[in-house]
Structures are given as C-alpha cells and as structure tokens.
Design a protein around this motif. Structure first.
Motif, PDB file in Angstrom:
ATOM      1  N   PHE A 159       0.816  -1.213   0.000  1.00  0.00           N
ATOM      2  CA  PHE A 159       0.000   0.000   0.000  1.00  0.00           C
ATOM      3  C   PHE A 159       0.850   1.264   0.000  1.00  0.00           C
ATOM      4  O   PHE A 159       0.400   2.324  -0.426  1.00  0.00           O
ATOM      5  N   SER A 160       2.074   1.149   0.523  1.00  0.00           N
ATOM      6  CA  SER A 160       2.895   2.354   0.644  1.00  0.00           C
ATOM      7  C   SER A 160       3.106   2.996  -0.721  1.00  0.00           C
ATOM      8  O   SER A 160       3.395   4.188  -0.814  1.00  0.00           O
ATOM      9  N   SER A 161       2.938   2.220  -1.778  1.00  0.00           N
ATOM     10  CA  SER A 161       3.145   2.766  -3.119  1.00  0.00           C
ATOM     11  C   SER A 161       2.130   3.863  -3.432  1.00  0.00           C
ATOM     12  O   SER A 161       2.354   4.685  -4.319  1.00  0.00           O
ATOM     13  N   ILE A 162       1.013   3.867  -2.703  1.00  0.00           N
ATOM     14  CA  ILE A 162      -0.003   4.891  -2.957  1.00  0.00           C
ATOM     15  C   ILE A 162       0.537   6.277  -2.632  1.00  0.00           C
ATOM     16  O   ILE A 162       0.054   7.275  -3.149  1.00  0.00           O
ATOM     17  N   GLY A 163       1.567   6.320  -1.756  1.00  0.00           N
ATOM     18  CA  GLY A 163       2.159   7.608  -1.428  1.00  0.00           C
ATOM     19  C   GLY A 163       2.669   8.344  -2.655  1.00  0.00           C
ATOM     20  O   GLY A 163       2.760   9.574  -2.653  1.00  0.00           O
ATOM     21  N   SER A 164       2.960   7.587  -3.722  1.00  0.00           N
ATOM     22  CA  SER A 164       3.482   8.224  -4.932  1.00  0.00           C
ATOM     23  C   SER A 164       2.483   9.215  -5.513  1.00  0.00           C
ATOM     24  O   SER A 164       2.851  10.174  -6.177  1.00  0.00           O
ATOM     25  N   VAL A 165       1.209   8.981  -5.256  1.00  0.00           N
ATOM     26  CA  VAL A 165       0.172   9.831  -5.832  1.00  0.00           C
ATOM     27  C   VAL A 165       0.226  11.244  -5.260  1.00  0.00           C
ATOM     28  O   VAL A 165      -0.132  12.217  -5.919  1.00  0.00           O
TER      29      VAL A 165
ATOM     30  N   VAL C  64       3.715  -7.671  -5.274  1.00  0.00           N
ATOM     31  CA  VAL C  64       3.983  -6.404  -5.958  1.00  0.00           C
ATOM     32  C   VAL C  64       2.765  -5.500  -5.788  1.00  0.00           C
ATOM     33  O   VAL C  64       1.644  -5.965  -5.826  1.00  0.00           O
ATOM     34  N   PRO C  65       2.972  -4.190  -5.585  1.00  0.00           N
ATOM     35  CA  PRO C  65       1.816  -3.312  -5.397  1.00  0.00           C
ATOM     36  C   PRO C  65       0.937  -3.241  -6.646  1.00  0.00           C
ATOM     37  O   PRO C  65       1.437  -3.319  -7.773  1.00  0.00           O
ATOM     38  N   ILE C  66      -0.366  -3.061  -6.441  1.00  0.00           N
ATOM     39  CA  ILE C  66      -1.300  -2.970  -7.561  1.00  0.00           C
ATOM     40  C   ILE C  66      -0.948  -1.790  -8.460  1.00  0.00           C
ATOM     41  O   ILE C  66      -1.086  -1.847  -9.698  1.00  0.00           O
ATOM     42  N   LEU C  67      -0.435  -0.725  -7.848  1.00  0.00           N
ATOM     43  CA  LEU C  67      -0.097   0.456  -8.636  1.00  0.00           C
ATOM     44  C   LEU C  67       1.018   0.136  -9.632  1.00  0.00           C
ATOM     45  O   LEU C  67       0.992   0.575 -10.787  1.00  0.00           O
ATOM     46  N   ILE C  68       1.987  -0.640  -9.189  1.00  0.00           N
ATOM     47  CA  ILE C  68       3.076  -1.034 -10.093  1.00  0.00           C
ATOM     48  C   ILE C  68       2.524  -1.865 -11.254  1.00  0.00           C
ATOM     49  O   ILE C  68       2.924  -1.686 -12.415  1.00  0.00           O
ATOM     50  N   ILE C  69       1.613  -2.780 -10.924  1.00  0.00           N
ATOM     51  CA  ILE C  69       1.025  -3.612 -11.977  1.00  0.00           C
ATOM     52  C   ILE C  69       0.298  -2.735 -12.995  1.00  0.00           C
ATOM     53  O   ILE C  69       0.440  -2.902 -14.213  1.00  0.00           O
ATOM     54  N   LEU C  70      -0.468  -1.756 -12.493  1.00  0.00           N
ATOM     55  CA  LEU C  70      -1.208  -0.885 -13.405  1.00  0.00           C
ATOM     56  C   LEU C  70      -0.261  -0.036 -14.243  1.00  0.00           C
ATOM     57  O   LEU C  70      -0.442   0.110 -15.444  1.00  0.00           O
ATOM     58  N   LEU C  71       0.766   0.527 -13.599  1.00  0.00           N
ATOM     59  CA  LEU C  71       1.718   1.355 -14.335  1.00  0.00           C
ATOM     60  C   LEU C  71       2.448   0.524 -15.385  1.00  0.00           C
ATOM     61  O   LEU C  71       2.646   0.953 -16.520  1.00  0.00           O
ATOM     62  N   PHE C  72       2.844  -0.677 -14.979  1.00  0.00           N
ATOM     63  CA  PHE C  72       3.555  -1.547 -15.907  1.00  0.00           C
ATOM     64  C   PHE C  72       2.674  -1.863 -17.109  1.00  0.00           C
ATOM     65  O   PHE C  72       3.113  -1.785 -18.258  1.00  0.00           O
TER      66      PHE C  72
END
Lengths: 217, 241, 216
Positions: A159-165, C64-72
């Motif tokens: 979830f920490s990746s959401i911080g990128s937003v 892997v984060p969902i955001l990475i999957i979407l960006l990829f």
C-alpha cells in the motif's frame, strides 16, 4: 524493443534508498496502527454499546472505502480547512488509521479462536480474568494472529506505493521519476517490481522462521 | 455438609435446564451423577463453581455462598478443583508449568515450592517422566491426568469431574479412573458426572440419577444399580447395562 | 463554503465515475475469476510444472503493489504491441484482471485444498481418475468454500480499482479529483466519493456475511 538493464544500474542506489522509505513508512504505520488497533478491538469487545457502535462504525467505514480516497481526504480535504499535513505525514496518518481497522479485526479473530475451554480452565483454577488472559490466552492468541499480522504487514508495505500519488519519495514515485528521466520503462518497472517482491518474500520467510522458533509447542 | 444445594434453577434463555435441584454432599463423600444427555448433569456440576451462573437457588460449597454479596468467586475456585471432559490443558506450556502456574500466580507460592508440589502430584498420577514435555506429545489419558494434577495443585477441598473419561480411548480410561479411585480413597470430596457405571458402582458413596433437569432418584450404588425404584431410572439403566 | 444543495450539480459526473468503477470491477472480477480458476487449480495440482508456473505468476503478482502492476500494464502494452492503441479503460481492466487473477488463484487453491482428503480418496477408490474427480467431486465443494474469501476479495477489488485513476481512467476517484478542481471543496467532495464507494462495497460485504451464516 530491446531490453537493456545496464543503463539503469547506476540508478540502483537511488531505488534502494526509496525502497527504504517505503519500508520505514510501513514499519511506523504498522506499529502505530497495531497499538491503535488494540484499543479499537478493546472498545469493540467492551460492554458499552456506545463504544461498540463507534468502533464498529470506524472499522466498517475504513474497510469499505479505498485507501487512496482516505489519503486524499487527509492531504487535500483537511488541507482545505487549514489542517495541512505534508505528504509524509499524510501517508503515515492514512496508513496508520487504515491499518488500525484491520488489526482490530485480526485481534478479534485471533482471541476468539482460542478454545473456550482454556479460558474456563484458567477461571476454574481461581485466576482472575487479567491473569487468565495474560498467561493462558495471550500466547495461543498471538500464535493465531501471527500469519494474519504478517499478511497485513505485507499488504501495508504494498500500500505504501499509494504515497506516490501525493509525491511522497517512496519507491513507486522514484520509479516514475526515473522512467521520465531514462525512458527505460520496462527495465525500471520490472526491477522495481522485483524489489517489492523480494522484500515481501523476505518478510513472509522471516515470519515463518519466527513462528517455528517462538512457538515450538 | 461441605456442599449444600437448595432449589437450584437454571435457564439458558427460554430453555429451563435445571428445574429445582436439592442436594447435599458430606466431606469425604464421593457423589456420582448419572443420566441421559440433556438431563442437565453437566450444567448442575458447572453451577457448583459458578462457571454457569444462576439466579434462582442457593449453593454453598466449602464454606462459600456462591450468590452472596461479598463472595469472591476467585476464592471459591481456589477451593474447588475442576476437571473437564476436553482436558483443557494449556498447550503452550510444558506439563510441569501447567501445574505450577496457578499456585504461583494465584496462590503466591514460590517457584521452588510450586515445583516440588508439582513433581509430587505428577508422581501421584504416574507421569513424573513427562514433566518437561509439551502436552501435544501426550495421549488423551495422559493429558487428563495432567489436568487432574493441575487441579490438585491448588489443594482444593472439593474436586468436580465433568465426564472426565468421555473423550478418551478405551485403553487410557482405566489409568484416569485409577487416579480418581486413589483420590477417593484418600478422602477427597468428589462430585463426578460420568457414564462409567463400573466406576460409580465401585467408588461412589452415593449416586444421583438426573433426567430432564430434576433429580429423579438418589441412593447408594447398590440401591440405584440393583433395585432402581423409578421407571425412568430402570429404563436408563437397562439401555446401558 | 459550498452548501450541500449547490453540490448537487457535481453529482452526475461522480455517479458516472461510480458507474465506470462498477463496470471495470465487474469485468476484472469475471476475468480475474477465470484466470484464478485456471491458475488456482494448477497450483493445487500434482503436476510439478503446472504448480511451478502458476506459483511464479501468483506469488510474484501478490508480492507487488497494484499500482506497479497498473503502471507496468499502462507502459508495457503499447511497447509490446506498438501497432495497436489501447484505451485507458482497456488497460485498467487488463491490469486489474492480472491482479485479481493472482489473488483469486490463491483463494481457489485454498478452496481445493480445504476439501477433506477423504473425498478425493473415496472418488479414487470408485475408479475416477484425476480430472473426473476434480470436476465432479472436488471442484463443486471447493467453490462453496471459496465463496466467502472470494466475496471479501471483490471488496478489495473495488478499493484497488481506485488506483486506475492514476493512469488517467475516469473512475469514481478520478471523477472526484476533477470535481475538486472545479469546486475547490476536496473535503466535501471526497467524503461523498468515500460514501459512494461505501454504498458499493458494504452490500457486497453483507452478502458475504449472509452467505457465511447460511453455511453455518
């Protein structure tokens, strides 16, 4: 389309530093959220209807709305009424609150999974409840929750990746920056994905080892 | 009388499980309670140490009035030991620690004294060689004997047994019954809910037959087993023996 | 301070966003379930290669984060198939399906392995070989077990779908962002957005609770 990983090698240190940001943000939110979660669980398990209602409502709202929206509310929403949190604090607060709801549920499930008979045996021996809880229910309860807590930690880390937003300098935003710098999109994102994956796998592995060492009964 | 029960009623919601129990147990007496499933025998036993609460009725046990205003339930349970059908041995502690826990934490006994008391009790139940193992390695009968030792460690004046052998393999039932026999011979006051009629016949001073929340018949083992008076008692026994 | 009545004008775009969120969630849910059934069965199979391949996919995506999957997905699809152009919606559904597939696979695998071993043995003793056993005995029981965690995942999917806003697809979250640039009221707007997500998710969770109670 050719893949050339060599170009991004010099950027590995930057990525690792950003990974560390992701990790420590997770650690803080996990710990703070865990402590908060214990209180919320106690409120939910208490005899006071008002506390039960508030804690249940809190848990249901958090679990049925996206973390991203919760983050926007803290960063933009509170900002519009004068309460300004920088990206780091917004992410920490958002992840802590989010984690607390899930942790409360994990504790509830773990404690209720302790066989009722153990508790009765402790009571029948004359132990007051706080002793029964500490010596008889706690260790089996912790063993029950360890897999779920590990899973929650990994989920929080992802979830920490959401911080990128909101432009927090963790791994995902760093990957996006590097992408616009080098245009080596596939290489950068695949390395980033691998970094996330290896960290998650290491956490899961570490937890299994802990379980075997600490709970050898 | 070390236990007196007067007019005990207990309901779970709308279901009345105990419809008025009157009973007395003298010190050193062994009372066996028999009866069909659903008769309320376990509920009755669990009321004696207030694991099941009750609103109507009067119970005194070992000098404590269970529903008295000033009664400390933890103090009651220090004097009353209980052995459960599902053993409820603490899985995360070694056998000796299981036995030492309550004396140390509740009885404020020193670790050394608790340990020596524990080892003596393990010898009594025949398991001294299992002191430092975890319960998961034990058989059901061994776990139950540990549970008995654990209850005895608090030096209770009364021991309650809730179908102690119902969950055991036939081979291990005998070991547990032998321990209980020894306890009875030493003069422990015991109330035993059981299906082991042989044990009741041999060891009990008195037998209670319960059915549908009431005591239907009571008497010595000879009276109950050789010449039961009530039709329901006869019906129950004929199915078993 | 914009009053609640003035806000009504912003509801249509938000509701459109909510509708699109539902559409991509249903699409990704269905596709993800299909992928999940295939890879979950493979992961539970006695064949080593099937297990290895599906473990690779499932374990990697879940780490892997969902955001990475979407960006990829967003960047990779045009690079891998440069001749085609991809709409944001298509990318969103592909990314979410890949994500869902891995989690559904774990749920399906868990369901299959939760079926008591005796069932499989009884079927084997009756002479059924693997695929017959799987189809008539194991699978029906496994799917029943998998429903509660499956429903739980659907809720997670609705929440995860909020991230497609990052790749520009106008779902409920992105609609919320756009509305806030118009009305400068992020607090009120995102509270409404949150409420709309709640309205979508909560009934699903009630469905799950009802189903679990029905089983007990």
């Amino acid at each position: 389309m050719t893949l050339y990983f060599g170009d991004i090698l010099p950027y590995l240190p930057v990525m690792l530093k950003a990974l560390w940001v992701s990790i420590y943000v997770t650690l803080i939110s996990f710990a703070a959220g865990g402590v908060l979660g214990i209180f919320i669980y106690l409120a939910k398990a208490s005899r006071f209807k008002a506390l039960q209602l508030v804690s249940n409502g809190y848990i249901e709202v958090i679990r049925n709305t996206p973390l991203l929206v919760q983050l926007y509310l803290i960063y933009f929403g509170l900002g519009s009424v004068g309460i300004n949190f920088n990206p780091l604090w917004s992410v920490l607060i958002g992840m802590t609150l989010n984690n607390s709801a899930y942790t409360a549920e994990i504790f509830r499930a773990g404690i209720s999974a302790v066989p009722k008979g153990l508790r009765e045996a402790g009571t029948a021996l004359g132990m007051p409840f706080h002793q029964t809880f500490t010596y008889v229910m706690l260790k089996p309860g912790i063993r029950n929750v360890l897999p779920a807590l590990t899973n929650q930690f990994i989920v929080l880390f992802l979830f920490s990746s959401i911080g990128s937003v909101i432009a927090l300098d963790e791994l995902t935003s760093t990957l996006q920056n590097l992408n616009s710098q080098t245009l080596r999109t596939l290489e950068i994102f695949s390395v980033g994905a691998v970094l996330y994956f290896l960290t998650s796998a290491a956490i899961a592995f570490g937890s299994r080892i802990t379980e075997r060492l600490a709970f050898k009964w | 009388m070390i236990i007196t029960v007067e007019g005990l009623h207990k309901s779970f919601g709308k279901l009345e499980v105990l419809k008025g129990i009157d009973c007395a147990v003298a010190e050193g007496e062994v009372l066996c309670v028999i009866g069909p499933s659903g008769s309320g025998k376990s509920t009755f036993l669990r009321c004696l140490n207030f694991l099941e609460s009750f609103k109507e009725g009067h119970v005194t046990i070992s000098g404590h009035n269970l529903t008295g205003a000033k009664t400390n339930l933890n103090a009651v349970r220090r004097d009353v030991g209980m052995v459960f059908q599902s053993f409820n041995v603490f899985p995360h502690m070694k056998v000796i620690d299981n036995i030492m826990l309550a004396p140390m934490k509740v009885g404020k006994v020193s670790r050394a004294d608790a340990r020596s008391r524990g080892m003596a009790l393990l010898e009594k139940v025949g398991l001294t060689n299992k002191a430092d193992v975890y319960p998961s390695t034990l058989s059901g009968g061994q776990m139950q004997r540990v549970a008995i030792a654990r209850a005895l460690a608090m030096e209770p004046t009364v021991m309650l047994f809730d179908e102690p052998t119902s969950a055991l393999d036939p081979e291990t039932v005998g070991d547990v019954l032998d321990v209980m026999k020894k306890l009875a011979e030493e003069g422990m006051t015991m109330v035993v809910v059981t299906h082991e009629m042989g044990f009741a016949r041999e060891v009990a001073d008195r037998v209670l037959f319960m059915d549908a929340g009431l005591i239907v018949e009571e008497g010595t083992p000879a009276q109950i087993f050789e010449s039961p008076q009530h039709a329901r008692t006869q019906a129950f026994l004929s199915k078993l023996l | 301070m914009v009053g609640l009545m003035d806000f009504v004008q912003y509801l249509p775009p938000l509701l459109r966003g909510a509708g699109l969120t539902l559409v991509i969630c249903v699409a990704a849910g269905v596709l993800g379930s299909l992928i999940g059934v295939v890879f979950g069965t493979a992961k539970a199979s006695p064949c080593f290669i099937a297990r290895a391949i599906s473990s690779l996919y499932v374990n990697f995506i879940r780490g892997v984060p969902i955001l990475i999957i979407l960006l990829f997905t967003y960047f990779a699809l045009p690079l891998m198939l440069p001749a085609l152009t991809f709409s944001r919606g298509f990318t969103a559904v592909v990314g979410l399906s890949v994500y869902s597939g891995a989690y559904m696979a774990e749920i399906v695998r868990g369901g299959i392995q939760a079926v008591p071993k005796g069932q499989s043995e009884a079927a084997e003793a009756l002479g059924m070989h693997y695929f017959t056993r799987l189809r008539y005995v194991i699978f029906p029981q496994a799917m029943k077990i998998a429903v509660p965690p499956g429903i739980g995942f659907l809720i997670a999917l609705v929440k995860a779908s909020s991230l497609v806003s990052v790749i520009g697809f106008v779902d409920l979250t992105r609609a919320g962002r756009i509305v806030t640039t118009l009305n400068q009221e992020p607090l009120l707007t995102f509270l409404i957005v949150g409420a709309l997500y709640f309205v979508i998710s909560y009934p699903i969770s009630l469905l799950g609770t009802w189903y679990e109670r029905k089983l007990a």
